[in-house]
Design an enzyme around this catalytic site. Structure first.
Site, PDB file in Angstrom:
ATOM      1  CG  PHE A   1      -1.892   1.061   1.396  1.00  0.00           C
ATOM      2  CD1 PHE A   1      -2.086   2.025   0.424  1.00  0.00           C
ATOM      3  CD2 PHE A   1      -2.668   1.137   2.546  1.00  0.00           C
ATOM      4  CE1 PHE A   1      -3.017   3.039   0.581  1.00  0.00           C
ATOM      5  CE2 PHE A   1      -3.589   2.142   2.730  1.00  0.00           C
ATOM      6  CZ  PHE A   1      -3.776   3.091   1.741  1.00  0.00           C
ATOM      7  CB  CYS A   2       1.134   4.291   0.031  1.00  0.00           C
ATOM      8  SG  CYS A   2       1.764   5.976  -0.145  1.00  0.00           S
ATOM      9  CB  VAL A   3       6.020   4.312   0.626  1.00  0.00           C
ATOM     10  CG1 VAL A   3       5.656   4.072   2.077  1.00  0.00           C
ATOM     11  CG2 VAL A   3       7.524   4.161   0.450  1.00  0.00           C
TER      12      VAL A   3
ATOM     13  N   GLY B   1       4.014  -0.485  -1.361  1.00  0.00           N
ATOM     14  CA  GLY B   1       4.047  -1.114  -2.672  1.00  0.00           C
ATOM     15  C   GLY B   1       5.368  -0.906  -3.377  1.00  0.00           C
TER      16      GLY B   1
ATOM     17  CG  LEU C   1      -3.801  -1.855  -2.271  1.00  0.00           C
ATOM     18  CD1 LEU C   1      -4.432  -1.988  -0.895  1.00  0.00           C
ATOM     19  CD2 LEU C   1      -4.790  -2.237  -3.366  1.00  0.00           C
TER      20      LEU C   1
END
Length: 576
Positions: A304-306, A308, A332
């Site tokens: 999710f975000c960083v 990812g 995400l």
């Protein structure tokens, strides 16, 4: 006529972020009052005016005079101008012609300040910085932010015989003690008691993270486990707020053995931690432990975000070592290609990155409060000035809201790691270039990743523009594009992701095709009602393997339970 340089923009940003400058402007004639140089107050107006083509400036001034004259006539005739801005929607603003005029004049001035910013002769990036800086000034100078120009706050002051102001001052002083504006009733939540409550146990920990394994809620589970890697910039429980809106619990309910990385909230002992450490000692170690506990060669991964960015990098490093541990990858609101970083770009340039590197790049800490302030500045009316008005001017305590409680629970980052991330991702966009980065001793090439991928973007995301999230499809699975799929959800960076399927809110867009461009994808996409979670659940079920009996214990003989979820790390408060 001079052209604006990045150095000019940086100087303006510094000036516009100085509250003392705002106060000096407020003491000058009413904003928007014309002088020989234009519409902006003080020296800023003359600086900006010379950057605009004379014809365009003359047209703007002429339009402004015409609209201001019309507005003035409404005041003279005691007619109420039509005001659609929600800040001035209360009856107190409309019932008094002078207050209505003041609000309308402010909105008129704001429009023309932004029109001047749009007319500046500068590069798109510099113009974005100017727009951002001027918008900060406009929002700060709203008449709703000051007691002397806010009729609603004045009315409440009279009705409560001064109690509202006394309460407001008390709330302001309490926030000054905290060093930030309170956006929710923080006494209403406690991590592990009414947020982050999904049952599980910590089965491994090192200096960077704890690994949580969650208790099954089904009799059988898919044989391949799911590893969740949240952003290290925030705490993991955005994915496990409360049972009704927990992505963690949803995944467990779908029959997955779920593991989650709970990043440490770093202190001075980790001031030297690097990006390599977060990849090797963080994500790669978590993958190793999950495989060992479950006995599976391949696992499903989500970032999710960083988180990812970290997972994709870790999988690339492992692939370079001859290891292919993931059966699928879910990203995400993640950036792998940092060509378009949205409004955050105003904080990223060579000068600002170099300053951070000089301060903390060789060892130190990026304070969590700086992240909080930066993200709040992206939506100042909603996340700053709304609370100034409601709390400080009206004495109204903010209501309990789990998402905003999480948002205020700041996390630090080690300086070397943060500076590497800023320069190599945001500033130089090196991750997208095959072999440009050496991480954990390996050459990173995202194009070699070959696995089923579910890529999600949020339509109103101001941190990771959905078009930028879509670009991940052009970096991974380059030889098997059909392995990737993209789903677009409604709302923003957080609310778009945390959209429980059971509530059937909002909508999402799907498209089996994966053209090169995001715009082309959207043209042929189909909008479907409800949450994107169901699309992800179907994707993940395809990658889970056969069903087996749910595990009856946490960990294994090598990795034994350390403590109950959510563990100690997530409860640590940021210490600068």
């Amino acid at each position: 006529m001079k052209t604006l340089t990045p150095q000019d923009a940086a100087a303006w940003m510094a000036q516009l972020s100085d509250p003392n400058a705002w106060q000096s402007w407020l003491k000058q004639p009413q904003m928007g009052q014309l002088n020989g140089n234009g519409l902006l107050p003080g020296s800023l107006s003359s600086d900006l005016a010379v950057l605009i083509e004379p014809e365009a400036l003359t047209r703007l001034q002429s339009d402004y005079v015409r609209e201001f004259s019309t507005l003035w006539q409404s005041l003279v005739t005691s007619s109420t101008p039509d005001i659609k801005d929600k800040r001035f929607s209360g009856e107190a603003w409309k019932s008094n012609a002078l207050y209505a005029f003041n609000a309308a004049a402010y909105l008129l001035n704001a429009r023309f300040m932004m029109a001047m910013a749009d007319a500046v002769k500068a590069s798109p990036k510099v113009k974005q910085k100017i727009r951002f800086a001027i918008q900060q000034t406009i929002d700060a100078m709203s008449p709703s932010n000051f007691l002397v120009t806010n009729p609603e706050a004045q009315k409440k002051l009279v009705e409560t015989k001064g109690e509202s102001l006394a309460k407001g001052i008390a709330l302001m002083l309490a926030d000054m003690q905290k060093g930030r504006i309170s956006q929710t009733d923080e006494t209403a939540f406690k991590v592990g008691e009414n947020v982050a409550t999904t049952e599980g146990a910590v089965v491994f920990e090192n200096e960077l993270f704890q690994l949580i394994q969650y208790k099954p809620l089904t009799k059988t589970v898919f044989e391949r486990p799911l590893l969740l890697v949240p952003p290290c910039i925030n705490k993991f429980y955005i994915m496990d707020l409360q049972p009704a809106n927990s992505l963690v619990r949803y995944a467990v309910e779908q029959g997955h053995t779920v593991f989650l990385v709970s990043w440490v909230n770093p202190d001075a002992s980790l001031k030297q931690a690097s990006w390599d450490d977060y990849i090797e000692t963080g994500a790669i170690k978590a993958i190793e432990v999950v495989r060992d506990i479950t006995g599976q060669d391949q696992i499903n991964t989500l970032g999710f975000c960083v988180g990812g960015t970290i997972v994709a990098t870790a999988l690339s490093v492992l692939l370079a070592r001859g290891d292919k541990p993931a059966s699928s990858l879910t990203l995400l609101t993640t950036l792998l290609d940092f060509s378009d970083t949205g409004v955050l770009e105003v904080y990223i340039d060579e000068a600002q990155v170099a300053r951070r590197e000089a301060e903390i790049g060789g060892g130190g800490m990026m304070p969590g409060r700086d992240f909080t302030a930066a993200f709040s500045s992206l939506r100042p009316n909603d996340l700053v000035w709304n609370y100034v008005e409601q709390s400080y001017l009206k004495g109204v305590e903010p209501p309990a809201f789990d998402l905003l409680y999480w948002n205020a629970d700041a996390t630090n980052l080690p300086g070397p790691m943060f500076c590497y991330y800023l320069r190599n991702m945001y500033l130089e966009n090196n991750l997208r270039e095959p072999g440009k980065l050496q991480v954990a001793g390996q050459s990173v090439d995202l194009g070699r990743l070959d696995l089923p991928a579910f890529v999600y973007g949020s339509k109103e995301d101001h941190i990771v523009p959905w078009q930028a999230a879509y670009e991940s499809l052009n970096l991974i699975n380059t030889k098997k594009r059909a392995n990737s799929r993209f789903v677009l959800g409604a709302s923003g960076h957080i609310a778009g992701v945390i959209n429980p399927a059971a509530k059937n809110k909002r909508s999402h867009w799907v498209n089996k095709a994966t053209p090169a461009g995001a715009a082309e994808w959207f043209e042929t996409a189909t909008e479907k009602p409800g949450s994107w979670w169901t699309e992800w659940a179907a994707f993940l079920a395809e990658q889970g393997g056969k069903e087996i009996s749910a595990p009856k214990r946490y960990g294994n003989a090598k990795y034994k339970p350390v403590e109950a979820a959510p563990g100690r790390y997530v409860k640590q408060k940021a210490v600068a």
